[in-house]
Design an enzyme around this catalytic site. Structure first.
Site, PDB file in Angstrom:
ATOM      1  N   ASP A  32       0.851  -1.191   0.000  1.00 28.06           N
ATOM      2  CA  ASP A  32       0.000   0.000   0.000  1.00 28.06           C
ATOM      3  C   ASP A  32       0.890   1.246   0.000  1.00 28.06           C
ATOM      4  O   ASP A  32       1.737   1.412   0.881  1.00 28.06           O
ATOM      5  CB  ASP A  32      -0.898  -0.021   1.243  1.00 28.06           C
ATOM      6  CG  ASP A  32      -1.960   1.059   1.205  1.00 28.06           C
ATOM      7  OD1 ASP A  32      -2.167   1.654   0.138  1.00 28.06           O
ATOM      8  OD2 ASP A  32      -2.568   1.316   2.259  1.00 28.06           O
ATOM      9  N   MET A  33       0.713   2.115  -1.003  1.00 25.42           N
ATOM     10  CA  MET A  33       1.516   3.333  -1.082  1.00 25.42           C
ATOM     11  C   MET A  33       1.112   4.309   0.030  1.00 25.42           C
ATOM     12  O   MET A  33      -0.062   4.413   0.378  1.00 25.42           O
ATOM     13  CB  MET A  33       1.342   3.995  -2.441  1.00 25.42           C
ATOM     14  CG  MET A  33       1.602   3.072  -3.629  1.00 25.42           C
ATOM     15  SD  MET A  33       3.210   2.270  -3.556  1.00 25.42           S
ATOM     16  CE  MET A  33       4.289   3.690  -3.680  1.00 25.42           C
TER      17      MET A  33
ATOM     18  N   TYR B 230      -1.014  10.322  -3.441  1.00 22.39           N
ATOM     19  CA  TYR B 230      -1.177  11.559  -4.214  1.00 22.39           C
ATOM     20  C   TYR B 230      -0.202  12.632  -3.733  1.00 22.39           C
ATOM     21  O   TYR B 230       0.367  13.378  -4.532  1.00 22.39           O
ATOM     22  CB  TYR B 230      -2.606  12.073  -4.109  1.00 22.39           C
ATOM     23  CG  TYR B 230      -3.644  11.227  -4.823  1.00 22.39           C
ATOM     24  CD1 TYR B 230      -3.319   9.993  -5.368  1.00 22.39           C
ATOM     25  CD2 TYR B 230      -4.967  11.649  -4.945  1.00 22.39           C
ATOM     26  CE1 TYR B 230      -4.252   9.221  -6.013  1.00 22.39           C
ATOM     27  CE2 TYR B 230      -5.920  10.882  -5.593  1.00 22.39           C
ATOM     28  CZ  TYR B 230      -5.552   9.662  -6.123  1.00 22.39           C
ATOM     29  OH  TYR B 230      -6.491   8.896  -6.760  1.00 22.39           O
TER      30      TYR B 230
ATOM     31  N   ARG C  36      -1.049  15.181   9.310  1.00 21.49           N
ATOM     32  CA  ARG C  36      -1.907  14.411  10.213  1.00 21.49           C
ATOM     33  C   ARG C  36      -1.493  14.617  11.667  1.00 21.49           C
ATOM     34  O   ARG C  36      -2.336  14.610  12.567  1.00 21.49           O
ATOM     35  CB  ARG C  36      -1.838  12.926   9.849  1.00 21.49           C
ATOM     36  CG  ARG C  36      -2.390  12.603   8.471  1.00 21.49           C
ATOM     37  CD  ARG C  36      -2.361  11.114   8.195  1.00 21.49           C
ATOM     38  NE  ARG C  36      -2.647  10.829   6.788  1.00 21.49           N
ATOM     39  CZ  ARG C  36      -2.804   9.607   6.289  1.00 21.49           C
ATOM     40  NH1 ARG C  36      -2.710   8.558   7.091  1.00 21.49           N
ATOM     41  NH2 ARG C  36      -3.049   9.436   5.008  1.00 21.49           N
TER      42      ARG C  36
ATOM     43  N   ASP D 251      -3.152   2.803  -5.996  1.00 20.46           N
ATOM     44  CA  ASP D 251      -2.050   2.823  -5.036  1.00 20.46           C
ATOM     45  C   ASP D 251      -1.947   1.569  -4.172  1.00 20.46           C
ATOM     46  O   ASP D 251      -1.348   1.597  -3.102  1.00 20.46           O
ATOM     47  CB  ASP D 251      -2.180   4.052  -4.130  1.00 20.46           C
ATOM     48  CG  ASP D 251      -3.496   4.067  -3.356  1.00 20.46           C
ATOM     49  OD1 ASP D 251      -4.351   3.212  -3.635  1.00 20.46           O
ATOM     50  OD2 ASP D 251      -3.664   4.935  -2.483  1.00 20.46           O
ATOM     51  N   GLU D 252      -2.507   0.441  -4.600  1.00 18.67           N
ATOM     52  CA  GLU D 252      -2.366  -0.790  -3.820  1.00 18.67           C
ATOM     53  C   GLU D 252      -2.261  -1.997  -4.741  1.00 18.67           C
ATOM     54  O   GLU D 252      -2.893  -2.061  -5.792  1.00 18.67           O
ATOM     55  CB  GLU D 252      -3.517  -0.967  -2.828  1.00 18.67           C
ATOM     56  CG  GLU D 252      -4.887  -1.091  -3.453  1.00 18.67           C
ATOM     57  CD  GLU D 252      -5.958  -1.383  -2.413  1.00 18.67           C
ATOM     58  OE1 GLU D 252      -5.629  -1.972  -1.368  1.00 18.67           O
ATOM     59  OE2 GLU D 252      -7.120  -1.026  -2.666  1.00 18.67           O
TER      60      GLU D 252
END
Length: 672
Positions: free
Chosen positions: A18-19, A23, A60, A120-121
């Site tokens: 998983d990236m 984006y 985050r 992206d996965e």
């Protein structure tokens, strides 16, 4: 309750890669000065700063969430950098991110079967690679391990306080008494760590991964330690992983089924499912779903990695929330045109680069009822055979929308209480192309698969647009089933099918509310298609083409007996055989044989004539006039007289009085 190891014929090693904030990473690679700064990618619209679609981990930490808009993010983190997503045709353009995702896939696919799940996965089946490593260089024989491997998280690994985490990982992976499954998992951990390093080196992207014995567990593990980390799940740790996992976090349990488990059975975590027997779950949710729930509670999943590097479908969509909801057919058509144009570009690119063609076009939409916020009637999805070309996709998408709209508004169009008119608003639109297949090898040119842009589509009886494209899969049953490729190959290159279109709503409803009392009263019924007449210019063009085809046919068939001669010979032969059987003197054995054959033929002819009286029929609108024009003149006259309304050949009369037989006499009746 302890979870037993699943009994499987083969132990597999599956990884889910998983990236991390993909984006954002793509934008940071394009603008290196953004690296290390709190960054977010926002939608193109400017209302309240735009919606956030990706948030970096630095942002985050400052309290920024994807549910925020740009203005909220700036309030929470004043130093945040907001990057607008690329825009094309009034909507987000994700081609930049798709291309970047393809770079990652090309690297990961080198080590095993690879399934691209999204931009992206990626899923990887590393079983074969792990088996080879275990045979050639097992982990316990390695003199040293890469730092990235030793940073791995292994769920359920026992470790004393104060122990070095890296040394604990090394000890676990190098156990000589470990079973075969754990040894394979160790090899998978080493392989994935090397792949992640290679992705970082070649693309500058970091990614996280989960390594387990099936796709479900690998997917859950990949999100446990982010960013740029990996987690392994041995069999012994499955219970620990699932016991506290919220039921809504499990794939396919985030909707109604998960809600039902919470409300009806009091299940809050996946581990809570262990208290129910398989029979109990089957009683509540059916045999298949009950068994599936029983299995996932124990970490059992038989889903395989598909081995797909390319997407299995293409789609383009846009949402219209709140006051931006679409209110008229003209605005719906405008946005469908934009979405269809983007879809056409992606299909053309896929065709050119990957030699693949799609065969089904599907329209999805979401809507709401203006005076009833509790209305949950779902806007129906519609599909039809896909015709290549932006204009054709635009036409078909709008026709599908109109058909779905008629079905959607039916029960709600008239207000029996006489209140003000109620309308529907469209809050989301998308068009997608699916059922993508590789072009068969050995063909001379890609262009053979497609008609020219002017080729007219036809519509099936249920309203599905159909295009007779040589060797291109299409639909025959409803709008979703495929016609076989062999059927398409057998079709003529020039299509003379009649163009059919859905009723044109735009003339009646242009620039007005989509649904009202008046609209529904005047709406056509759910008949799928109407057949428009051809223009005079098209008739002239078709006549010229038919004339050329007839001349070519005459040249080609020079010296070959005509169908009329064959019919004459057939009649003469039949009568001569009858005279020969009546007049000739033959042996008793021959007589018996001839009598048997004659009797059998007589019975068959009688049965055929009886069936012809009831079975021989035709539908005028199913007969292609251009085909008749290519027949010899004698046959044309007879067929056209046979087609005249209220006139049918009296087969019995012509047979009895000795007059010439009709053309119907020479063909077997249609079998029911």
């Amino acid at each position: 309750m302890p979870v037993a190891r699943p009994e499987t014929s083969e132990t597999r090693v599956i990884a889910h890669v998983d990236m991390d904030c993909f984006y954002v990473q793509v934008e940071q690679r394009k603008q290196p000065e953004l690296r290390g700064l709190p960054t977010a990618v926002v939608q193109y619209n400017e209302w309240q700063g735009g919606g956030l679609i990706a948030v970096s981990y630095e942002a985050r930490k400052c309290g920024v969430k994807r549910s925020m808009r740009g203005d909220e993010a700036k309030f929470a983190c004043p130093e945040i950098q907001l990057v607008q997503v690329p825009v094309a045709r009034g909507k987000a353009d994700l081609n930049l991110y798709r291309s970047a995702g393809s770079e990652v896939v090309s690297i990961l696919a080198q080590s095993g079967k690879c399934e691209r799940a999204s931009i992206d996965e990626v899923y990887l089946d590393l079983t074969d690679a792990a088996e080879r490593m275990l045979a050639d260089a097992p982990p316990e024989s390695l003199e040293s391990m890469d730092e990235e491997v030793l940073k791995s998280h292994i769920l359920g690994m026992s470790r004393e306080d104060g122990d070095d985490c890296k040394e604990s990982v090394r000890d676990w992976m190098c156990r000589r008494d470990a079973d075969h499954g754990d040894k394979l998992l160790s090899c998978g951990i080493i392989i994935v760590a090397e792949l992640r390093k290679q992705v970082l080196k070649e693309t500058e992207f970091t990614c996280s991964a989960g390594i387990a014995h099936n796709k479900m567990l690998a997917k859950l593990a990949s999100g446990m330690n982010k960013p740029a980390q990996q987690t392994g799940v041995p069999y012994s740790a499955v219970q620990e992983l699932l016991s506290s996992l919220p039921i809504k976090k499990m794939k396919q349990l985030g909707g109604k089924l998960g809600t039902s488990l919470q409300n009806d059975l009091g299940v809050d975590t996946v581990g809570d499912l262990l208290q129910f027997s398989e029979t109990k779950l089957q009683e509540h949710y059916g045999i298949n779903t009950g068994t599936w729930l029983w299995n996932i509670a124990r970490g059992i999943s038989g889903e395989e990695v598909q081995g797909r590097l390319l997407p299995k479908s293409h789609g383009s969509g846009k949402t219209f929330p709140g006051p931006r909801a679409l209110k008229s057919l003209s605005t719906v058509q405008h946005w469908l045109n934009q979405l269809s144009e983007e879809l056409s570009e992606r299909l053309s690119s896929d065709l050119e680069q990957n030699k693949r063609i799609a065969s089904t076009l599907t329209l999805h939409a979401s809507a709401f009822r203006s005076r009833d916020s509790d209305s949950h009637k779902k806007f129906p999805s519609k599909s039809c055979p896909l015709r290549y070309g932006a204009i054709k996709i635009q036409e078909d998408a709008f026709n599908l929308f109109q058909a779905a709209l008629r079905e959607y508004i039916g029960p709600f169009g008239i207000n029996p209480q006489g209140n003000k008119k109620e309308t529907w608003r469209i809050t989301g639109l998308s068009v997608s192309a699916s059922k993508i297949v590789d072009i068969p090898s050995g063909t001379s040119s890609i262009t053979r698969y497609f008609q020219s842009q002017s080729t007219a589509p036809s519509h099936s009886a249920d309203g599905c647009v159909q295009e007779h494209v040589a060797m291109t899969p299409s639909a025959s049953e409803g709008c979703s089933e495929q016609r076989s490729t062999e059927t398409e190959v057998a079709m003529p290159e020039e299509d003379t099918s009649v163009t059919c279109t859905l009723p044109n709503f735009e003339n009646s409803y242009k620039d007005i509310d989509l649904v009202s009392e008046k609209d529904v009263v005047s709406c056509p019924s759910n008949e799928a298609t109407d057949i428009p007449t051809q223009s005079e210019s098209n008739k002239g063009t078709q006549a010229k083409r038919i004339g050329q085809k007839i001349n070519n046919l005459k040249e080609k068939n020079r010296g070959i007996p005509s169908i009329v001669d064959i019919f004459k010979n057939y009649s003469a032969t039949a009568s001569s055989k009858q005279e020969t059987q009546e007049d000739s003197t033959v042996s008793s054995t021959s007589k018996r044989v001839n009598f048997s054959i004659s009797s059998h033929n007589s019975e068959v002819n009688q049965e055929v004539e009886e069936r012809r009286e009831t079975d021989w029929g035709y539908k005028l609108d199913e007969i292609d006039q251009s085909v008749l024009d290519e027949l010899p003149v004698e046959i044309q006259r007879e067929v056209r007289s046979f087609m005249r309304p209220n006139k049918r050949f009296n087969v019995g009369k012509s047979k009895g009085d000795g007059s010439a037989s009709s053309i119907a006499h020479y063909f077997q009746p249609l079998k029911r």
